[in-house]
Design an enzyme around this catalytic site. Sequence first.
Site, mmCIF file in Angstrom:
data_model
loop_
_atom_site.group_PDB
_atom_site.id
_atom_site.type_symbol
_atom_site.label_atom_id
_atom_site.label_comp_id
_atom_site.label_asym_id
_atom_site.label_seq_id
_atom_site.Cartn_x
_atom_site.Cartn_y
_atom_site.Cartn_z
ATOM 1 N N ARG A 140 30.513 -26.786 20.486
ATOM 2 C CA ARG A 140 29.893 -28.111 20.640
ATOM 3 C C ARG A 140 30.334 -28.821 21.924
ATOM 4 O O ARG A 140 30.524 -30.032 21.948
ATOM 5 C CB ARG A 140 30.182 -28.986 19.409
ATOM 6 C CG ARG A 140 29.629 -28.403 18.105
ATOM 7 C CD ARG A 140 28.113 -28.268 18.124
ATOM 8 N NE ARG A 140 27.628 -27.634 16.907
ATOM 9 C CZ ARG A 140 27.401 -26.323 16.790
ATOM 10 N NH1 ARG A 140 27.600 -25.513 17.831
ATOM 11 N NH2 ARG A 140 26.950 -25.823 15.667
ATOM 12 N N SER A 164 24.270 -34.026 12.066
ATOM 13 C CA SER A 164 25.672 -33.815 11.706
ATOM 14 C C SER A 164 26.556 -34.812 12.440
ATOM 15 O O SER A 164 26.484 -34.935 13.658
ATOM 16 C CB SER A 164 26.102 -32.389 12.050
ATOM 17 O OG SER A 164 25.407 -31.457 11.251
ATOM 18 N N GLU A 204 30.756 -35.699 16.353
ATOM 19 C CA GLU A 204 29.769 -34.841 17.009
ATOM 20 C C GLU A 204 28.651 -35.710 17.572
ATOM 21 O O GLU A 204 28.085 -35.421 18.619
ATOM 22 C CB GLU A 204 29.204 -33.814 16.022
ATOM 23 C CG GLU A 204 28.229 -32.839 16.643
ATOM 24 C CD GLU A 204 27.859 -31.701 15.706
ATOM 25 O OE1 GLU A 204 26.683 -31.288 15.732
ATOM 26 O OE2 GLU A 204 28.725 -31.221 14.945
#
Length: 309
Positions: free
Chosen positions: A179, A228, A298
């Site tokens: 990520r 998310s 995130e």
Amino acid sequence: MTAHSLIDDIRAAAPDLRGRLLENQSLSDLTWFRVGGPAQVLFSPADEEDLAAFLAALDPSVPVTVIGLGSNLIVRDGGIPGVTIRLGGKAFGSVEIDGETIRAGTAVPDMRLAKAAAEASLDGLAFFRGIPGSVGGALRMNAGAHGGETTDVLTEARGIDRNGAVRSFTHAEMGFRYRHSSAPDDVIFTSATFRGRPGDREGIEAEMERVTAAREAAQPIRERTGGSTFKNPKGGKAWQLIDAAGCRGLIRGGAQVSEMHCNFLINRGGATAADIEGLGEEVRRRVREHSGFELHWEIKRIGVESSEG
């Protein structure tokens, strides 16, 4: 400097801009959470050349923020100072396929990228069907889902830096990890090149249907959500840690931890950005106290907090 003087300065410095330039523009309708304050100045360039000219002419002291589809984003209630850039239109939203190579503008939704690859019988990109963002966001955070990540298929990325220069990045230069990308923060990506592998179209489309079904069964995709919320920490899964800390269904103002999937925050109606971000911070605190795990966002949070209240 006021919004009015900033936009006047921009027009004076770059009189030949062809893109759309707006001041004090609300951003709430451009984010999936449907919250957030205004952009002091919002610029939507006509094409890559227009973007390069804009950045070259812009005063280096003016902050620049880039937004995409707004799916992985909280814009704070006080809005975004300086210039906010949003890419769109045909110049940044096209997909071209040549053999096993796919070139896509960074405004292309990830789901459309997956569909285009499937229609060309190219395998390896079906996982993009489960990502509710755009190619630009995928490059910046190495987006992934259902066993695949951007790093698996990207060969090159192209963008414009803060000085207006065109930059190209190989896969290695992107510095992908979980990520995250190590590409310079000041680069605004404009296109990306991916490589698929020959496959069976029906099989690829069946896989995409499985991805879609799994997403609809497990995630609150019909709600106003940003996707998310937290990255999975090493040695744990965010949703399990959140659930174990008693946060399923937790409410703050108009924001709530989804009952369906604990790693999703939703706007129940009337939420502010402060409600959503504050709820996320409360979840982080409870998880830390319960299990010792530190959750990291995130979802990207940008802008300034409101001075009201």
